[in-house]
Design a protein around this motif. Structure first.
Motif, short mmCIF file in Angstrom:
data_model
loop_
_atom_site.label_atom_id
_atom_site.label_comp_id
_atom_site.label_asym_id
_atom_site.label_seq_id
_atom_site.Cartn_x
_atom_site.Cartn_y
_atom_site.Cartn_z
N GLN A 185 0.82 -1.40 0.17
CA GLN A 185 0.05 -0.12 -0.02
C GLN A 185 0.77 1.28 -0.01
N GLY A 186 2.15 1.13 -0.09
CA GLY A 186 2.93 2.46 0.07
C GLY A 186 3.32 2.75 1.27
N GLU A 187 2.97 2.01 2.34
CA GLU A 187 3.34 2.64 3.72
C GLU A 187 4.72 1.94 3.84
N GLY A 188 5.44 2.83 4.53
CA GLY A 188 6.90 2.38 5.05
C GLY A 188 6.88 1.09 6.00
N VAL A 189 7.76 0.30 5.83
CA VAL A 189 8.01 -1.01 6.50
C VAL A 189 9.26 -0.85 7.30
N ALA A 190 9.44 -0.90 8.67
CA ALA A 190 10.51 -0.86 9.54
C ALA A 190 11.03 -2.20 9.61
N GLY A 191 12.40 -1.92 10.11
CA GLY A 191 13.18 -3.33 10.37
C GLY A 191 13.57 -4.09 9.07
N VAL A 192 13.67 -3.55 8.22
CA VAL A 192 14.25 -4.28 6.91
C VAL A 192 15.65 -4.00 6.71
N GLU A 193 16.41 -5.12 6.68
CA GLU A 193 17.76 -5.36 6.77
C GLU A 193 18.51 -4.91 5.27
N VAL A 194 19.41 -3.95 5.23
CA VAL A 194 19.98 -3.54 4.09
C VAL A 194 21.41 -3.99 4.11
N ILE A 195 21.98 -4.54 3.07
CA ILE A 195 23.35 -4.91 3.28
C ILE A 195 24.01 -4.21 2.15
N PHE A 206 19.47 -0.66 9.16
CA PHE A 206 17.93 -1.31 8.99
C PHE A 206 17.27 0.08 8.67
N THR A 207 15.94 -0.14 7.96
CA THR A 207 15.04 1.02 8.09
C THR A 207 14.21 0.84 9.14
N GLY A 208 13.75 2.33 9.30
CA GLY A 208 12.92 2.59 10.60
C GLY A 208 13.85 3.17 11.96
N LEU A 209 15.13 3.11 11.68
CA LEU A 209 15.76 3.58 12.88
C LEU A 209 15.76 5.15 12.97
N LYS A 210 15.08 5.77 11.91
CA LYS A 210 14.75 7.44 11.99
C LYS A 210 13.42 7.54 11.83
N PRO A 211 12.63 7.34 12.76
CA PRO A 211 11.23 7.23 12.39
C PRO A 211 10.80 8.78 11.94
N GLU A 212 11.35 9.84 12.24
CA GLU A 212 11.05 11.04 11.91
C GLU A 212 11.22 11.24 10.37
N LEU A 213 12.11 10.45 9.67
CA LEU A 213 11.86 10.44 8.48
C LEU A 213 11.12 9.32 7.66
N GLY A 214 10.39 8.62 8.29
CA GLY A 214 9.61 7.59 7.63
C GLY A 214 9.85 6.24 8.29
N HIS A 215 8.87 5.36 8.43
CA HIS A 215 8.88 4.13 9.00
C HIS A 215 9.92 2.99 8.10
N GLY A 216 9.91 3.35 6.84
CA GLY A 216 10.55 2.70 6.16
C GLY A 216 11.87 2.99 5.21
N TYR A 217 12.36 4.11 6.06
CA TYR A 217 13.42 4.85 5.63
C TYR A 217 14.78 4.47 6.39
N GLY A 218 15.96 4.33 5.70
CA GLY A 218 17.15 4.21 6.41
C GLY A 218 18.22 4.73 5.47
N ASP A 219 19.31 5.19 5.90
CA ASP A 219 20.42 5.62 4.89
C ASP A 219 21.84 5.06 5.40
N PHE A 220 22.54 5.63 4.76
CA PHE A 220 24.30 5.07 4.79
C PHE A 220 24.65 6.06 4.18
N ALA A 221 25.96 6.58 4.62
CA ALA A 221 26.86 7.57 4.23
C ALA A 221 28.03 6.92 3.18
N MET A 222 27.92 7.46 2.20
CA MET A 222 28.85 6.91 0.99
C MET A 222 29.94 7.44 0.68
N ASP A 223 30.87 7.06 0.25
CA ASP A 223 32.14 7.64 -0.13
C ASP A 223 31.88 8.00 -1.60
N ILE A 224 32.60 8.87 -2.12
CA ILE A 224 32.58 9.64 -3.62
C ILE A 224 33.34 8.64 -4.26
#
Lengths: 269, 120
Positions: A185-195, A206-224
């Motif tokens: 339904q397009g709702e964010g899903v928390a706890g999804v592991e991303v490798i 994992f998604t959901g660790l920044k609930p203020e950005l949405g339940h299904g959201y997760g991020d990772f800092a990349m190197d250029i």
């Protein structure tokens, strides 16, 4: 003499009184509150709360249990605990439970956090380098990747890769690999592991660790200029190659591209 | 020692003792800020038991449930969880909670007859 006796009597009485109350018969705290628990037990209480929430689905009760620890902002406290636990290599099940609870608390009526949809990087400013995934990972020196190292937990469901977009946004620096996991339904899903893997390294988040950005959201800092392979733990074969290339933002500044990957669960018949 | 001095000594001793008791028990009692789950008041412990029961319902991990109950200071899990279930029943707890507690109690021993209606 009288004054001396008074002082002696007072000192002896006071000393005996304190000896009795502090040593011989101190106040016994047998009916304590969760608020007074030792720090590590408070963490445990939080993990139990998250686990119980998975078991009974009672969000209000979970909220009460977290506030009993003296946390004024349960959603943030649980999310922060999930991140700390993830960073410490804690049990993935516990991290997932905390992430799910943080996401749920972020959406509930009681907490002050108002979750919003994940920030969608604006695809307006196109990256200068190739936006297509790079199939061959490049060798890289020491990547400066930040987020959480983790063992792999059981994924909460099957997701399909929906698409990716790029942003050349000075507000997203260092460049981020952003992941959004959604249900049918397009709702964010928390706890999804991303490798995330790159030449010589691997990390997970994992998604959901920044609930203020949405339940299904997760991020990772990349190197250029480092090629990464991204996949969900639930789908070992679904690898996606991404990289952050240099780009020029609207102000003409040379920055690095952020990448947003979206995954979605298929609709059930 | 004169009688007057003895009276003064006794009076001030009593005063000092009273002051010591007041300070030690009321004004500056020993503060316990790093308590263990086993020292929780009964209602908080019962809530913790409910959490353990809910987790057990979810993961069916008897070993982990036993470790959690041990942290709560339960020496006889089956009996004490059953007792918690009775308290919950008396307090009008939801049937789902009673069932979870019954399941947890049953994981550690036979379920008492009065809790059989909530057996999983």
């Amino acid at each position: 003499m009288k004054r001396l006796m008074a002082l002696l009597g007072l000192a002896a009485g006071l000393g005996l009184g304190l000896l009795y109350t502090w040593v011989l018969s101190p106040v016994q705290y047998v009916d304590t509150d969760p608020l007074t628990l030792r720090a590590d037990y408070k963490v445990e209480w939080m993990i139990w709360t998250a686990g119980a929430y998975l078991g009974d689905g009672d969000l209000e009760r979970a909220h009460t249990r977290i506030t009993a620890l003296g946390e004024s902002d349960p959603a943030r406290a649980v999310a922060a605990q999930a991140q700390r636990l993830a960073a410490a290599g804690g049990e993935p099940e516990s991290v997932q439970a905390l992430a799910a609870l943080a996401a749920a608390l972020g959406a509930g009526p009681a907490p002050r956090l108002t979750p919003s949809e994940p920030p969608t990087p604006e695809p307006t400013a196109a990256p200068t380098a190739t936006p297509e995934p790079t199939p061959t990972p490049e060798p890289s020196p020491t990547p400066l990747l930040l987020p959480t190292p983790l063992p792999s937990p059981t994924p909460p469901g099957v997701f399909s890769f929906v698409g990716q977009s790029f942003a050349c946004d000075s507000g997203l620096q260092p460049p981020l690999l952003q992941v959004v996991a959604q249900d049918a339904q397009g709702e964010g899903v928390a706890g999804v592991e991303v490798i995330v893997e790159w030449s010589g390294g691997q990390d997970r988040f994992f998604t959901g660790l920044k609930p203020e950005l949405g339940h299904g959201y997760g991020d990772f800092a990349m190197d250029i200029n480092v090629a990464y392979t991204v996949r969900l733990a639930s789908d070992p074969s679904g690898e996606i190659s991404v990289r952050s290339d240099p780009c020029t933002d609207a102000a003409g500044q040379l920055i690095a591209t952020s990448v947003l990957l979206t995954f979605q669960q298929p609709a059930r018949p | 020692m004169s009688r007057g001095a003895l009276i003064t000594l006794t009076a001030f001793f009593a005063l000092g003792l009273g002051l010591g008791l007041y300070v030690g028990w009321v004004a500056l009692p020993l503060q316990y800020t790093d308590t263990a789950p086993a020292s929780l008041r009964q209602s908080a412990k019962d809530d913790a038991l409910l959490m353990v029961a809910a987790i057990y319902t979810h993961d069916q991990d008897r070993l982990a449930a036993g470790a959690r109950l041990a942290e709560l200071g339960l020496l006889d899990p089956a009996a004490e969880v059953a007792e918690a279930a009775r308290r919950a029943l008396a307090a009008g707890a939801a049937e789902a909670d009673l069932r979870r507690l019954a399941a947890l109690a049953q994981a550690f021993g036979p379920l008492p007859a009065d809790l059989q209606p909530f057996a999983p």
